[in-house]
Write a protein that holds these residues in place. Structure first.
Motif, PDB file in Angstrom:
ATOM      1  N   MET A   1       0.835  -1.210   0.000  1.00 56.48           N
ATOM      2  CA  MET A   1       0.000   0.000   0.000  1.00 56.48           C
ATOM      3  C   MET A   1       0.861   1.247   0.000  1.00 56.48           C
ATOM      4  O   MET A   1       0.541   2.250  -0.630  1.00 56.48           O
ATOM      5  N   THR A   2       1.983   1.112   0.781  1.00 56.37           N
ATOM      6  CA  THR A   2       2.884   2.277   0.780  1.00 56.37           C
ATOM      7  C   THR A   2       3.431   2.516  -0.603  1.00 56.37           C
ATOM      8  O   THR A   2       3.523   3.670  -1.074  1.00 56.37           O
ATOM      9  N   GLU A   3       3.771   1.440  -1.291  1.00 56.28           N
ATOM     10  CA  GLU A   3       4.278   1.592  -2.650  1.00 56.28           C
ATOM     11  C   GLU A   3       3.184   2.147  -3.562  1.00 56.28           C
ATOM     12  O   GLU A   3       3.429   3.036  -4.391  1.00 56.28           O
ATOM     13  N   ARG A   4       1.963   1.598  -3.365  1.00 60.01           N
ATOM     14  CA  ARG A   4       0.851   2.106  -4.191  1.00 60.01           C
ATOM     15  C   ARG A   4       0.597   3.583  -3.926  1.00 60.01           C
ATOM     16  O   ARG A   4       0.334   4.375  -4.856  1.00 60.01           O
ATOM     17  N   ILE A   5       0.637   3.935  -2.649  1.00 66.44           N
ATOM     18  CA  ILE A   5       0.402   5.360  -2.318  1.00 66.44           C
ATOM     19  C   ILE A   5       1.490   6.217  -2.926  1.00 66.44           C
ATOM     20  O   ILE A   5       1.249   7.327  -3.421  1.00 66.44           O
ATOM     21  N   ALA A   6       2.735   5.696  -2.883  1.00 66.54           N
ATOM     22  CA  ALA A   6       3.838   6.460  -3.486  1.00 66.54           C
ATOM     23  C   ALA A   6       3.598   6.634  -5.001  1.00 66.54           C
ATOM     24  O   ALA A   6       3.800   7.718  -5.563  1.00 66.54           O
TER      25      ALA A   6
ATOM     26  N   SER B   1      -1.020  12.454   3.657  1.00 61.47           N
ATOM     27  CA  SER B   1      -1.473  12.094   5.004  1.00 61.47           C
ATOM     28  C   SER B   1      -1.600  10.592   5.160  1.00 61.47           C
ATOM     29  O   SER B   1      -1.182  10.002   6.173  1.00 61.47           O
ATOM     30  N   THR B   2      -2.126   9.951   4.099  1.00 65.67           N
ATOM     31  CA  THR B   2      -2.264   8.491   4.128  1.00 65.67           C
ATOM     32  C   THR B   2      -0.905   7.819   4.162  1.00 65.67           C
ATOM     33  O   THR B   2      -0.692   6.802   4.852  1.00 65.67           O
ATOM     34  N   ALA B   3       0.026   8.399   3.400  1.00 61.71           N
ATOM     35  CA  ALA B   3       1.375   7.827   3.395  1.00 61.71           C
ATOM     36  C   ALA B   3       2.005   7.901   4.785  1.00 61.71           C
ATOM     37  O   ALA B   3       2.634   6.954   5.268  1.00 61.71           O
ATOM     38  N   LYS B   4       1.809   9.072   5.426  1.00 69.26           N
ATOM     39  CA  LYS B   4       2.372   9.204   6.772  1.00 69.26           C
ATOM     40  C   LYS B   4       1.708   8.224   7.729  1.00 69.26           C
ATOM     41  O   LYS B   4       2.368   7.563   8.540  1.00 69.26           O
ATOM     42  N   MET B   5       0.399   8.155   7.574  1.00 75.49           N
ATOM     43  CA  MET B   5      -0.315   7.240   8.467  1.00 75.49           C
ATOM     44  C   MET B   5       0.086   5.789   8.180  1.00 75.49           C
ATOM     45  O   MET B   5       0.215   4.967   9.080  1.00 75.49           O
ATOM     46  N   THR B   6       0.296   5.482   6.866  1.00 72.67           N
ATOM     47  CA  THR B   6       0.729   4.117   6.525  1.00 72.67           C
ATOM     48  C   THR B   6       2.105   3.820   7.103  1.00 72.67           C
ATOM     49  O   THR B   6       2.380   2.717   7.610  1.00 72.67           O
ATOM     50  N   GLU B   7       2.966   4.826   7.022  1.00 74.23           N
ATOM     51  CA  GLU B   7       4.294   4.634   7.585  1.00 74.23           C
ATOM     52  C   GLU B   7       4.202   4.425   9.114  1.00 74.23           C
ATOM     53  O   GLU B   7       4.897   3.552   9.699  1.00 74.23           O
TER      54      GLU B   7
END
Length: 631
Positions: free
Chosen positions: A447-452, A530-536
């Motif tokens: 998901m992090t990769e997808r969000i990126a 924000s989603t990326a930060k939250m995913t991290e």
């Protein structure tokens, strides 16, 4: 079919003909009327002159005969004559001799008894001659008429057997004054040749008037000729002009009813009229020649400027040369005004041709600039359409990626719910949860990769949106330039101005749409970050939880709380992904609308190009018309 005389098809010929007719016809009519009037006057004068001569001869002869009749009647009542019939002849002979010598118009005077025997005469020879012709005397008409108390003109046309020439026997009865008984007859032989003396004055007057054929004829009422001044053998009386004077019965004499005919040859009588007519005809011919010459000069003076004007017009039409000057010599009449008006027309035509040349040149330059601008705009719009098509493809890919991310987020949400339920189940499920956490960790990494990747796509869309905005700004600038050019083109640029306003409106709409897309992309980027930060953070927490689960089972509650927090974050991610999907759908819709508007813009530019082509054709036609004249 109407006939036309040679030369009357030209203006000069018609003017010459009309002027000649206007002068010749009245002249010929006047000449004819004058000749006719002169002939009538001459006829009246000749008739009056002939009647006057005939009346004059009639009066002279009538007076002469009346005088001789009166004298002879008086002689018949003389006592000497009665005495001679009673036997005393000598006094009668002497008296008759004296009377004969006194009256020269008498050839002889004879006294007859009632039997026709000569009793007395002015000469013995005459008496003896009649004594030998007693029977002839008794049969003579004049003797028989005298016995009846009347006179007769019989015997004038015959040669008298006793007297030389013709005589008129004037015979009267000799009556007894008491008993009124007829004693005999007195004969006074009037010399008929004396009529020539009476006619000579009339003949002399006629000869003075050059009437050599003038003649006086004396006739009885039945047409029997008694005298002809031309002689006894005169012929051809029918061809002569004759006027008759009739001796009336106002004075009773032997000439009662005689016709005195004055004759003349018509050729001689009307010779003055013929001479006058000949002179008038010669004068008319001379005037006709002068009229024709004057008419020709008049037509030449009138038609000369007209022909020169026609030559100038023909040269202007055939050569199309407006640089020449119109040099037509004319007076101050209507033809001169026409020449001046045509010169002014040529001047105005020259000014019009110059204005037409200038207008066509400006129109050609404007059309060339309009075609250049239209070509450049077509290229720019083509580039914008290509970029917009690429943007549409990219938006389609983003839409598909967003849908995939939404599906993944929903899947993560479901898994988080399962993990939460497993955490609550107790420690017995830790080992199972470790596997789930491992999977969650793996999915979190994906998901992090997808969000990126989504963030990168969002940045790419932002770049494309910037490009679209730049193209819209350029289209707006081009539309502004087109509007300026349409204003410069005047009436011919109104249609192009409408197209420029439509392009500017589409460009403004494109700018607004790109601004809207940028705003949506900004929100989407913020949510993704924000989603990326939250995913991290979730990834960190999941990794820490995994370490704790691996390290100790006591921290199960903390892990459950972390899993619960993770589920909440996943829900937030799912909500953000849903919002991102909606924004991307709006971007795709806006790009689709922009593509449709770009198609409309291309069609408008095609119409503008066709209008520019039409303007070019009109300009070429105007140039052809303008080049027909040299200025």
């Amino acid at each position: 079919m109407a006939l036309s005389l040679p030369g009357t098809k030209s203006l000069r010929g018609r003017l010459t003909l009309y002027a000649t007719l206007l002068s010749v016809v009245p002249l010929l009519t006047l000449t004819w009327l004058q000749a006719r009037s002169a002939r009538q006057v001459m006829e009246e004068q000749i008739h009056a002159s002939l009647l006057s001569e005939a009346e004059g001869v009639k009066d002279l002869l009538e007076s002469t005969l009346a005088e001789r009749e009166a004298s002879a009647r008086g002689w018949a009542e003389d006592p000497a004559v009665r005495a001679a019939l009673r036997g005393d002849v000598s006094p009668a002979d002497a008296m008759l001799g004296v009377l004969q010598s006194r009256y020269l118009t008498l050839n002889g005077i004879v006294v007859f008894d009632d039997t026709g025997r000569a009793i007395s005469a002015n000469t013995p020879a005459l008496r003896d001659e009649y004594l030998r012709r007693q029977d002839e005397v008794r049969r003579s008409p004049w003797f028989a008429e005298a016995q009846q108390g009347r006179t007769s003109s019989e015997g004038i046309t015959e040669e008298h057997p006793i007297f030389t020439g013709h005589v008129l026997s004037l015979a009267f009865p000799v009556l007894d004054p008491v008993s009124k008984h007829r004693l005999g007859v007195l004969l006074a032989a009037f010399d008929w040749a004396h009529v020539d003396q009476l006619v000579q004055p009339a003949l002399a007057r006629a000869h003075q008037r050059a009437l050599k054929s003038f003649a006086i004829t004396l006739q009885r009422p039945d047409g029997t000729p008694l005298y002809d001044s031309r002689g006894a053998n005169a012929q051809g009386n029918d061809a002569l002009l004759a006027v008759t004077a009739v001796n009336g019965t106002d004075v009773r004499d032997v000439a009662d009813g005689w016709h005195f005919v004055a004759r003349v040859d018509p050729a001689e009588a009307y010779a003055p009229v013929v001479r006058v007519n000949r002179v008038a005809l010669l004068m008319a011919l001379g005037f006709i020649v002068l009229a024709v010459g004057g008419a020709w000069l008049l037509s030449h003076r009138i038609s000369g400027p007209v022909l020169a004007l026609r030559a100038a017009v023909t040269r202007l039409v055939s050569e199309g040369d407006l640089t020449q000057t119109l040099d037509v010599k004319a007076g101050n009449d209507e033809v001169g005004e026409l020449a001046g008006a045509f010169g002014l027309l040529v001047f105005q035509l020259r000014e019009t041709a110059q204005s037409l040349h200038t207008g066509t040149r400006v129109l050609s330059e404007t059309v060339a600039e309009l075609q250049t601008a239209s070509t450049q705009q077509e290229r720019n719009v083509a580039r914008q359409a290509a970029a917009l098509q690429q943007t549409q493809v990219t938006a389609q890919e983003i839409k598909q990626t967003s849908m995939l991310a939404s599906e993944k987020a929903e899947d993560v949400l479901n898994r988080a719910s399962v993990a939460e339920e497993v955490g609550r189940a107790g420690e017995g499920a830790i080992r199972d949860s470790l596997g789930g956490f491992s999977e969650i960790l793996s999915q979190a990494e994906q998901m992090t990769e997808r969000i990126a990747q989504l963030n990168e796509r969002t940045q790419q869309i932002g770049g494309i949106t910037q490009t679209v905005k730049d193209l819209a700004d350029q289209s707006n600038m081009l539309a502004l330039n087109a509007a300026i050019e349409s204003v410069r083109s005047g009436e011919h640029g109104k249609g192009f101005g409408v197209v420029a306003r439509e392009i500017r409106s589409l460009a403004d709409q494109s700018i607004q749409a790109t601004d809207r897309v940028r705003e949506i992309l900004g929100d989407l980027s913020s949510a993704i970050l924000s989603t990326a930060k939250m995913t991290e953070q979730s990834y960190t927490h999941m990794e820490s939880g995994l370490e704790q689960v691996r390290g100790t089972g006591e921290r199960l509650k903390e892990l459950a709380a972390i899993i619960q927090d993770n589920a909440t974050a996943v829900r937030q991610i799912a909500g953000a992904v849903s919002q991102q999907n909606a924004g991307i759908a709006q971007i795709f819709s806006a790009v689709t609308d922009l593509s449709s508007m770009m198609n409309d813009t291309q069609e408008s530019l095609a119409a503008t190009t066709r209008a520019a082509k039409l303007l070019q054709d009109v300009s070429e036609q105007m140039q052809d018309v303008a080049r027909a004249y040299r200025i």
